[in-house]
Structures are given as C-alpha cells and as structure tokens.
Design an enzyme around this catalytic site. Structure first.
Site, short mmCIF file in Angstrom:
data_model
loop_
_atom_site.label_atom_id
_atom_site.label_comp_id
_atom_site.label_asym_id
_atom_site.label_seq_id
_atom_site.Cartn_x
_atom_site.Cartn_y
_atom_site.Cartn_z
N ASN A 115 5.14 3.87 2.92
CA ASN A 115 4.00 3.27 3.62
C ASN A 115 3.91 1.79 3.30
OD1 ASN A 115 1.21 2.42 2.23
ND2 ASN A 115 2.19 3.95 0.91
N GLY A 118 -1.04 -1.70 3.56
CA GLY A 118 -1.60 -3.02 3.22
C GLY A 118 -3.11 -3.01 3.09
N PHE A 119 -3.65 -1.97 2.42
CA PHE A 119 -5.10 -1.90 2.17
C PHE A 119 -5.93 -2.03 3.45
CE2 PHE A 119 -4.83 -3.75 -2.45
CZ PHE A 119 -4.25 -2.57 -2.88
N SER A 185 -0.22 -2.12 -5.77
CA SER A 185 0.28 -1.81 -4.42
C SER A 185 1.35 -2.83 -4.05
CB SER A 185 -0.84 -1.87 -3.40
OG SER A 185 -0.28 -1.92 -2.11
N ASN A 187 2.14 -3.64 -1.09
CA ASN A 187 1.96 -4.06 0.30
C ASN A 187 0.96 -5.19 0.51
OD1 ASN A 187 3.78 -2.03 1.24
ND2 ASN A 187 2.18 -0.53 0.82
N THR A 188 0.42 -5.74 -0.57
CA THR A 188 -0.45 -6.91 -0.45
C THR A 188 0.26 -8.06 -1.15
OG1 THR A 188 -2.49 -5.63 -0.34
CG2 THR A 188 -2.71 -7.87 -1.15
N LYS A 223 -4.26 1.04 -12.55
CA LYS A 223 -3.15 1.74 -11.88
C LYS A 223 -1.94 0.83 -11.81
CE LYS A 223 -1.95 4.59 -7.95
NZ LYS A 223 -2.49 5.36 -6.83
N ASN A 252 1.94 4.03 -9.11
CA ASN A 252 1.82 3.78 -7.68
C ASN A 252 3.19 4.04 -7.01
OD1 ASN A 252 0.83 2.71 -5.17
ND2 ASN A 252 -0.61 1.48 -6.35
N GLY A 301 5.24 12.11 -7.03
CA GLY A 301 6.19 13.19 -6.74
C GLY A 301 5.82 14.56 -7.26
C1 LIG Z 1 0.18 6.69 2.82
C2 LIG Z 1 -0.16 6.32 1.40
C3 LIG Z 1 -1.22 5.45 1.13
C4 LIG Z 1 -1.53 5.09 -0.17
N1 LIG Z 1 -2.59 4.25 -0.41
C5 LIG Z 1 -2.91 3.94 -1.69
C6 LIG Z 1 -4.04 3.12 -1.95
O1 LIG Z 1 -4.76 2.69 -1.06
N2 LIG Z 1 -4.29 2.81 -3.26
C7 LIG Z 1 -3.54 3.28 -4.30
O2 LIG Z 1 -3.84 2.98 -5.45
N3 LIG Z 1 -2.48 4.08 -4.06
C8 LIG Z 1 -2.17 4.43 -2.79
N4 LIG Z 1 -1.10 5.26 -2.56
C9 LIG Z 1 -0.28 5.71 -3.72
C10 LIG Z 1 -0.68 7.10 -4.21
O3 LIG Z 1 -2.00 7.13 -4.70
C11 LIG Z 1 0.28 7.55 -5.33
O4 LIG Z 1 0.14 6.69 -6.44
C12 LIG Z 1 1.74 7.55 -4.89
O5 LIG Z 1 1.87 7.93 -3.55
C13 LIG Z 1 2.61 8.47 -5.75
O6 LIG Z 1 2.14 9.80 -5.67
P1 LIG Z 1 2.76 10.91 -4.67
O7 LIG Z 1 4.24 10.89 -4.83
O8 LIG Z 1 2.10 12.19 -5.08
O9 LIG Z 1 2.35 10.48 -3.30
C14 LIG Z 1 -0.77 5.62 -1.26
C15 LIG Z 1 0.29 6.50 -0.97
C16 LIG Z 1 0.59 6.86 0.32
C17 LIG Z 1 1.72 7.82 0.58
#
Ligand SMILES: Cc1cc2nc3c(=O)[nH]c(=O)nc-3n(C[C@H](O)[C@H](O)[C@H](O)COP(=O)(O)O)c2cc1C
Length: 361
Positions: A115, A118-119, A185, A187-188, A223, A252, A301
């Site tokens: 993804n 970008g917040f 993140s 994306n910012t 985070k 993240n 994961g």
């Molecule tokens: C579509 C999407 C949007 C996300 N948005 C945020 C976010 O706004 N803020 C944040 O701290 N992490 C965000 N994450 C990261 C997740 O909170 C997590 O740290 C990361 O995806 C790893 O966990 P997972 O493998 O279980 O998805 C996002 C992840 C995905 C897939």
C-alpha cells in the site's frame, strides 16, 4: 472455510481499497444503528489470555493493527471478531486525501499487500468527534482503544511538524486508552527521518510532556519501521526509555522487497506473509537489547495462532494483525486466541505474561 471459499472470492473481484471501504461502510452502518448484535457479542477472553501491559488490562493479546479502521468508524464492532484491543488511525491533525489511486495492491499467491495510501485521513477533529459520540452514547466499548497519530503531509519544518503532532495529540489523546506515535510509514515523504535520534527525542519529549498534562494516564507507544539497522534501533530504544515511553510497536510495513517476486515492485509498504520473518527478527533484537524494559507489540505477517505464539515467545507482550484478516477473514483473531489457549496448555504455560520472551534467545 466459509470466508475463504465464499466471501473472499467476492471481495477479491473488487479493487482492494474499494472492497475495504465497502466493508468499513457496512460496519459503520451496523455500529451507527447500535445493533443489539454488538451488545450481545461477548468479548473473547479466558483467564489465561488476559494480560496487563502499560497499566492497561487486555482481555486477550490480539489487536487490530492501525490502518484498518483509520477513521474510527467501527469501534464498537471489533471485539466481535475476537480482538482484545483495536488501534484507530493513523490520524493526521489536518484532513488530507492521501496519494492518488490506485494505491493498495493484493498479491494472493504471497498472501501479501502493498500500500501507498499516504495517510488518507478525515483529520483529528472529525475523528475525535466520532469517538466522543460513541463514548458519550454509553454504547459499550469493551476493549482498549489505541489512537495512532501521524504527520500532516503539507506541514514542513521541524517546529511546524512538532506543532502538528502536538495538535493531533491534544485533540485525540483524551479519548484514547493509549496513543501510538507513527514515524514509520514509508508513504509520507520525510516521515521516517523522524526516527533519527535528535528529532525523535524532540518529538517524544514534547509528547511525553503533553501526556503529563492530561487528567488520565495515557501510555505512549512508538511504532517503528522494519528497515532500520541495529545502531538505529539501539538509538530508538535509548530515546524511548529516556522519555518514559510505555513501549514499542514492531513493525510497520517494509520498503524492502527481498524474498518478494518481481511483480511486487510497485512502490509502497509491503505487509503480510513476506514481512513475517523480518518483523520477527526486529522484535527479537529489540527485546534482547531492551532486556524486557520496554513492552513490545509484535505485528507483521501474523496469520495464525502458531505465528502469534512464536511472536509472544520471542518477546511480544501483545500482537496485532492486519493483512492476515484480508486473507483469513474476520474471525482470524478468534482462531488465534483459541489456538493460543491450546498451545499454552500443551506447553503447561499458565498465562500470556509467562510466555512473553520465553524463547527470546
Ligand atoms: C492497507 C494498509 C494500510 C495501513 N495503514 C497504516 C496506518 O495508517 N498506520 C500505521 O501505523 N500502519 C498502517 N499499516 C501497517 C499495519 O498496521 C501493520 O503494521 C503492517 O501491515 C504489518 O502487519 P500485517 O502484516 O499483519 O499487515 C497499514 C497496512 C496496510 C496493509
């Protein structure tokens, strides 16, 4: 089974972001009507699953990771999936649209997502009013709620960024059981620079000071990205401890693509199965280096009870899931909790706290 064979194929025919927005809209309607179903659904808990971290009592250790309910639209729903806590956000102080679409991509063979949202955020004021309405309505919010705050994209310059975080924190922290500071993140533009020691120290020092002025205690979590070297992680632990942080959230999404196939080259943060080993490695390192002085929420994961148990034994006090829900469905947290009970019983482990770090070497 039902999700994998019936619901998932329908959802996966749609654009990933559209499918997500549709789901959130449905849940928002369900919670707006204060459906009795939500009131009747019990919180998943058993004595062995209950745990306390940073002075907060969690009915079970499995949380919804940030990004799933960015604008806090479905707060009274999440316990019905089996979650023991939910993290709202990331929320920026000012409303902003995020990056151009398409910006979320599924990779079913790898059980991964990339993804670059970008917040996209309705902003602190709108989300705060929404959470206030739920809290005022007396409708039960039976699990702890974390609120994750990040930087507004157009804000630049060190002082202005600090003020931006301060504004988001002041509006949202009074409504939270804990606050997560997101500097990770991918994306910012420029956000990850705030993981650097001097900047991070200024940011965490300012927010810790703000937190002291609140009528209730609000623990702060940081985070972090999985793409740091060990020296950076050491700095991060030092700064977190110096500023009295409650803990870390690791990790993240990653900008790296090692182990990923060529078709995952689109820019953005990678999550899901290919992130698992990397997040686990970061957690192991952080736990060892901090010698248990900083509780860690393990994320990245996790898609099964076995993966959650491994993360806890490696040092995670709590875990979170996001991408696993996309592939395994909304009852993944229930499956994880039931599986954890089974695995703990097998090993003669009486509590989550006893399992934390049991195999951290
Ligand atoms: C579509 C999407 C949007 C996300 N948005 C945020 C976010 O706004 N803020 C944040 O701290 N992490 C965000 N994450 C990261 C997740 O909170 C997590 O740290 C990361 O995806 C790893 O966990 P997972 O493998 O279980 O998805 C996002 C992840 C995905 C897939």
């Amino acid at each position: 089974m039902f999700y994998r064979s019936l619901i998932r194929p329908i959802l996966f025919q749609q654009d990933p972001e559209q499918a997500h927005e549709g789901t959130i809209h449905l849940l928002e309607t369900l919670t707006a009507t204060q459906s009795e179903l939500l009131r009747l659904a019990p919180v998943q808990t058993r004595a062995a699953l209950q745990t306390e971290v940073a002075g907060i009592k969690f009915p079970n250790p499995v949380g919804l990771a940030a990004g799933f309910d960015k604008n806090g639209k479905a707060l009274p729903f999440w316990h019905t999936c089996g979650f023991g806590f939910a993290e709202v956000g990331t929320i920026t102080a000012q409303p902003q649209p995020g990056n151009p679409k398409p910006r979320v991509f599924r990779y079913p063979e790898q059980e991964a997502v990339v993804n670059r949202l970008g917040f996209n955020s309705e902003g602190a004021e709108v989300v705060a009013e929404r959470i206030e309405r739920v809290r005022r309505s007396g409708f039960p919010l039976p699990i702890p709620i974390g609120i994750n705050i990040g930087k507004t994209k157009i804000v630049e310059g060190e002082e202005a960024v600090l003020e931006d975080y301060r504004a988001g924190f002041q509006r949202l922290a009074p409504l939270a059981d804990f606050v997560t500071i997101n500097v990770s993140s991918p994306n910012t533009p420029g956000l990850r620079l705030w993981q650097e020691k001097a900047k991070l120290s200024a940011l965490l020092g300012m927010l810790a000071q703000e937190a002291k002025g609140l009528p209730q205690s609000v623990p702060l979590f940081l985070k972090i990205a999985p793409d740091m070297n060990q020296a950076d992680m050491d700095d991060m632990i030092e700064v977190a401890l110096e500023n009295g942080l409650a803990g870390l959230i690791a990790t993240n999404t990653t900008i790296a693509r090692e182990g990923a196939t060529a078709n995952m080259e689109s820019p953005g943060g990678l999550s899901g199965k290919p992130l698992c080993e990397k997040s686990l490695g970061v957690l192991r390192y952080l736990y060892r280096q901090s010698q248990g002085r900083l509780p860690i929420i393990g994320v990245g994961g996790i898609n099964s009870a076995e993966a959650a148990y491994e993360r806890i034994k490696a040092g995670a006090s709590l875990v979170q899931v996001y991408t696993g829900m996309i592939y395994e469905g909304p009852f993944l947290p229930r499956q994880i909790n039931s599986g954890l009970l089974r695995l703990m019983e097998r090993d003669g482990v009486k509590s989550i706290a006893e399992a934390v770090g049991a195999e951290s070497g």
